[in-house]
Design a protein around this motif. Structure first.
Motif, PDB file in Angstrom:
ATOM      1  N   HIS A  23     -15.572 -43.655  -8.424  1.00 23.39           N
ATOM      2  CA  HIS A  23     -16.688 -44.213  -7.662  1.00 23.39           C
ATOM      3  C   HIS A  23     -16.655 -45.723  -7.785  1.00 23.39           C
ATOM      4  O   HIS A  23     -15.953 -46.277  -8.633  1.00 23.39           O
ATOM      5  CB  HIS A  23     -18.036 -43.684  -8.181  1.00 23.39           C
ATOM      6  N   ILE A  32     -23.248 -43.882  -7.886  1.00 23.25           N
ATOM      7  CA  ILE A  32     -23.685 -42.548  -7.469  1.00 23.25           C
ATOM      8  C   ILE A  32     -23.221 -41.542  -8.515  1.00 23.25           C
ATOM      9  O   ILE A  32     -22.046 -41.504  -8.879  1.00 23.25           O
ATOM     10  CB  ILE A  32     -23.091 -42.176  -6.095  1.00 23.25           C
ATOM     11  N   ARG A  38     -25.213 -33.703 -10.932  1.00 23.55           N
ATOM     12  CA  ARG A  38     -26.654 -33.937 -10.769  1.00 23.55           C
ATOM     13  C   ARG A  38     -27.534 -32.813 -11.288  1.00 23.55           C
ATOM     14  O   ARG A  38     -28.524 -33.065 -11.979  1.00 23.55           O
ATOM     15  CB  ARG A  38     -26.991 -34.204  -9.304  1.00 23.55           C
ATOM     16  N   ASP A  98     -32.034 -42.062  -7.611  1.00 20.61           N
ATOM     17  CA  ASP A  98     -32.760 -42.111  -6.340  1.00 20.61           C
ATOM     18  C   ASP A  98     -32.383 -40.895  -5.490  1.00 20.61           C
ATOM     19  O   ASP A  98     -31.666 -40.003  -5.957  1.00 20.61           O
ATOM     20  CB  ASP A  98     -32.519 -43.435  -5.617  1.00 20.61           C
ATOM     21  N   LYS A  99     -32.832 -40.861  -4.256  1.00 19.77           N
ATOM     22  CA  LYS A  99     -32.589 -39.699  -3.379  1.00 19.77           C
ATOM     23  C   LYS A  99     -31.107 -39.457  -3.111  1.00 19.77           C
ATOM     24  O   LYS A  99     -30.702 -38.329  -2.847  1.00 19.77           O
ATOM     25  CB  LYS A  99     -33.327 -39.882  -2.053  1.00 19.77           C
ATOM     26  N   GLN A 100     -30.301 -40.500  -3.177  1.00 24.55           N
ATOM     27  CA  GLN A 100     -28.857 -40.359  -2.966  1.00 24.55           C
ATOM     28  C   GLN A 100     -28.108 -40.072  -4.269  1.00 24.55           C
ATOM     29  O   GLN A 100     -26.884 -39.959  -4.278  1.00 24.55           O
ATOM     30  CB  GLN A 100     -28.269 -41.620  -2.325  1.00 24.55           C
ATOM     31  N   LYS A 102     -28.118 -42.165  -6.900  1.00 26.51           N
ATOM     32  CA  LYS A 102     -27.668 -43.416  -7.509  1.00 26.51           C
ATOM     33  C   LYS A 102     -28.557 -43.777  -8.695  1.00 26.51           C
ATOM     34  O   LYS A 102     -29.770 -43.580  -8.657  1.00 26.51           O
ATOM     35  CB  LYS A 102     -27.757 -44.580  -6.520  1.00 26.51           C
TER      36      LYS A 102
END
Length: 157
Positions: A23, A32, A38, A98-100, A102
């Motif tokens: 990444h 990310i 996750r 966050d939503k992504q 990250k």
């Protein structure tokens, strides 16, 4: 869709982090977290100095609490133990993806281990290591079959 390994881990109620992902660090110092990591890591995560001086570790909240519990058992009179506590807990930073997916890796941690733009995130079973790609390549490869064989024999794998 889950792979066969993920099905096996689920069957035995194992929360395993495995695999390697390349990444990039963005201009704000964010990376990310790979999708595969996750669910196991959850939110928040804790980022701290790694067990290898050249990397950072990302822990789930539960894994970090397990380590904190063990560290509390180290007597204040144990100099080496206190040094490790300062290294490990003194550098720990909670991060909320966050939503992504990250997270922001604090500047002092990025500087401490020399993270640059190109990173490797490596699943280590109970944690994720974050490396500069250049350092990862130098630190994670064997030079011969004999070296691999020695590790296999030493750890009875």
């Amino acid at each position: 869709m889950e792979s066969g390994l993920e099905d096996l881990f689920a069957e035995f109620n194992l929360n395993m982090l495995y695999g390697r992902f390349n990444h990039s660090l963005d201009s704000k110092g964010r990376v990310i977290i790979p999708v595969r990591f996750r669910d196991s890591l959850g939110s928040p995560v804790v980022v701290t100095r790694g067990y290898d001086i050249n990397c950072l570790c990302i822990f789930s909240k539960d894994e970090f609490i397990k380590r904190m519990t063990k560290l509390r058992e180290i007597p204040a009179s144990d100099e080496q133990g206190q040094k490790f506590i300062r290294y490990f807990l003194g550098n720990a930073e909670p991060c909320i993806p966050d939503k992504q997916g990250k997270i922001l890796i604090p500047a002092h941690l990025r500087e401490d281990v020399g993270l640059d733009k190109e990173l490797v995130l490596s699943g280590m079973g109970d944690r994720v290591e974050v490396w500069s790609r250049e350092v990862w390549e130098a630190s994670s490869s064997y030079q011969s079959t004999e070296e691999i064989s020695a590790s296999v024999e030493k750890y009875n794998i």
